[in-house]
Design a protein around this motif. Sequence first.
Motif, PDB file in Angstrom:
ATOM      1  N   VAL B 119       0.888  -0.869  -0.160  1.00 44.49           N
ATOM      2  CA  VAL B 119      -0.017  -0.083   0.229  1.00 44.49           C
ATOM      3  C   VAL B 119       0.988   0.906   0.071  1.00 44.49           C
ATOM      4  O   VAL B 119       1.768   1.726  -0.024  1.00 44.49           O
ATOM      5  CB  VAL B 119      -0.977  -0.113   1.105  1.00 44.49           C
ATOM      6  CG1 VAL B 119      -1.550  -1.018   0.852  1.00 44.49           C
ATOM      7  CG2 VAL B 119      -0.277  -0.075   3.139  1.00 44.49           C
ATOM      8  N   ASP B 120       0.436   2.417  -0.076  1.00 44.01           N
ATOM      9  CA  ASP B 120       0.473   3.694  -0.060  1.00 44.01           C
ATOM     10  C   ASP B 120       0.946   3.844   1.198  1.00 44.01           C
ATOM     11  O   ASP B 120       0.076   3.942   1.704  1.00 44.01           O
ATOM     12  CB  ASP B 120      -0.308   4.513  -1.539  1.00 44.01           C
ATOM     13  CG  ASP B 120       0.370   5.677  -0.671  1.00 44.01           C
ATOM     14  OD1 ASP B 120       1.093   6.700  -0.503  1.00 44.01           O
ATOM     15  OD2 ASP B 120      -0.669   7.251  -1.408  1.00 44.01           O
ATOM     16  N   SER B 123      -2.118   7.110   1.747  1.00 47.83           N
ATOM     17  CA  SER B 123      -3.334   6.410   1.572  1.00 47.83           C
ATOM     18  C   SER B 123      -3.566   5.048   2.641  1.00 47.83           C
ATOM     19  O   SER B 123      -4.707   5.354   2.323  1.00 47.83           O
ATOM     20  CB  SER B 123      -3.588   7.046   0.128  1.00 47.83           C
ATOM     21  OG  SER B 123      -3.402   5.486  -0.583  1.00 47.83           O
ATOM     22  N   ARG B 124      -2.765   4.433   1.934  1.00 46.85           N
ATOM     23  CA  ARG B 124      -3.226   3.053   3.128  1.00 46.85           C
ATOM     24  C   ARG B 124      -3.593   2.719   1.687  1.00 46.85           C
ATOM     25  O   ARG B 124      -4.647   1.201   1.935  1.00 46.85           O
ATOM     26  CB  ARG B 124      -3.783   3.398   4.277  1.00 46.85           C
ATOM     27  CG  ARG B 124      -3.178   4.159   5.038  1.00 46.85           C
ATOM     28  CD  ARG B 124      -1.452   3.742   5.515  1.00 46.85           C
ATOM     29  NE  ARG B 124      -0.830   2.241   6.118  1.00 46.85           N
ATOM     30  CZ  ARG B 124      -0.098   2.050   6.345  1.00 46.85           C
ATOM     31  NH1 ARG B 124       0.992   2.693   6.569  1.00 46.85           N
ATOM     32  NH2 ARG B 124      -0.127   0.774   7.218  1.00 46.85           N
ATOM     33  N   ARG B 125      -3.829   2.828   0.752  1.00 51.74           N
ATOM     34  CA  ARG B 125      -4.789   2.397  -0.586  1.00 51.74           C
ATOM     35  C   ARG B 125      -3.520   1.829  -1.570  1.00 51.74           C
ATOM     36  O   ARG B 125      -1.948   1.928  -1.277  1.00 51.74           O
ATOM     37  CB  ARG B 125      -5.140   3.153  -1.358  1.00 51.74           C
ATOM     38  CG  ARG B 125      -5.824   4.724  -1.186  1.00 51.74           C
ATOM     39  CD  ARG B 125      -7.488   3.427  -0.426  1.00 51.74           C
ATOM     40  NE  ARG B 125      -8.344   3.175  -1.973  1.00 51.74           N
ATOM     41  CZ  ARG B 125      -8.582   3.947  -2.836  1.00 51.74           C
ATOM     42  NH1 ARG B 125      -9.265   4.808  -3.210  1.00 51.74           N
ATOM     43  NH2 ARG B 125      -9.295   3.579  -4.061  1.00 51.74           N
ATOM     44  N   PRO B 126      -4.044   0.339  -2.024  1.00 50.48           N
ATOM     45  CA  PRO B 126      -3.114  -0.438  -2.703  1.00 50.48           C
ATOM     46  C   PRO B 126      -2.602  -0.230  -3.821  1.00 50.48           C
ATOM     47  O   PRO B 126      -2.922   1.428  -3.863  1.00 50.48           O
ATOM     48  CB  PRO B 126      -4.318  -1.613  -3.582  1.00 50.48           C
ATOM     49  CG  PRO B 126      -5.604  -1.242  -2.266  1.00 50.48           C
ATOM     50  CD  PRO B 126      -5.389   0.027  -2.283  1.00 50.48           C
ATOM     51  N   LEU B 127      -0.902  -0.408  -3.827  1.00 51.56           N
ATOM     52  CA  LEU B 127      -0.671   0.500  -4.921  1.00 51.56           C
ATOM     53  C   LEU B 127      -0.210  -0.843  -6.707  1.00 51.56           C
ATOM     54  O   LEU B 127      -0.495  -1.829  -5.862  1.00 51.56           O
ATOM     55  CB  LEU B 127       1.198   0.398  -4.900  1.00 51.56           C
ATOM     56  CG  LEU B 127       1.656   1.327  -3.177  1.00 51.56           C
ATOM     57  CD1 LEU B 127       2.845   0.903  -3.014  1.00 51.56           C
ATOM     58  CD2 LEU B 127       1.403   2.991  -3.818  1.00 51.56           C
TER      59      LEU B 127
END
Lengths: 156, 156
Positions: B119-120, B123-127
């Motif tokens: 994750v980033d 943002s803790r969103r997937p990369l």
Amino acid sequence: MELTLKRTRMDDDVCAVARALDIIGDWWSLLIVRDALSGLRRFGEFQRSLGAAKNILTVRLKALTAQGILEQVPASDGSAYLEYVVTEKGRALAPVIVALGQWGDSFLFEPGEARSLPVDAQSRRPLKVQIQAADGRDVGLDQVVVTRPDGLAPAA
Amino acid sequence: MELTLKRTRMDDDVCAVARALDIIGDWWSLLIVRDALSGLRRFGEFQRSLGAAKNILTVRLKALTAQGILEQVPASDGSAYLEYVVTEKGRALAPVIVALGQWGDSFLFEPGEARSLPVDAQSRRPLKVQIQAADGRDVGLDQVVVTRPDGLAPAA
């Protein structure tokens, strides 16, 4: 000295990296996919390219086919042979191979040493991979975090 | 059934993919780097995360340190322990790990199944990874060609 490493199954691991490595985490598999992406299709072609023993290559090709990474198709020359081509799932490994090639290129060659690399089919120039966020924004290496599979925070 | 695969040295291979796999092509190594990128630093932390036998983990950590992928630093808490952190060369493996996670996420989970992914940090969103040409242009999977290490054209 290379120890024989005990292989632990990770095919039900919650971590997507671990689960991927469970399938393609020995280098024969990725080199076979590399060769398939370079246009090789026949058992003998893979064998000559990899210098692998027939039994090892047979096991790997069967496993890659069973996993849906390669598929067998009738020979392109109309002969009775079967050939191996990458599926969509196999072609989706291209970023892994390009990323490995980029890393190898950066750190594992002497300046000026001859090397082969994944290239763009049109320009024949080397390819690279860029890490992006879900929204397409470029993300630096120092922003990459791998979440803990067990949900535990690191000790920090 | 898993055959014990003969390991061929590829550290002088002209192919950058092969040379990279020679160093990090067993999955313990990449999982250790994954864990180091997740913030783990201590032998015991890696051991608990990976469920690896001590001797295997010791061999792998030594090899990764000898290769300059990890380095040993004094413990962050001032104790006498040494800790392992990724070097620039190790952090440069992040695209390989992100690409593996992206592939595993796409093909190796049931819909709705719990998963962990790179994750980033913000943002803790997937990369994800995007293949690009040398000039930064996005390149589709179907445009990726791996040049033949031996310079031979494929049979096709």
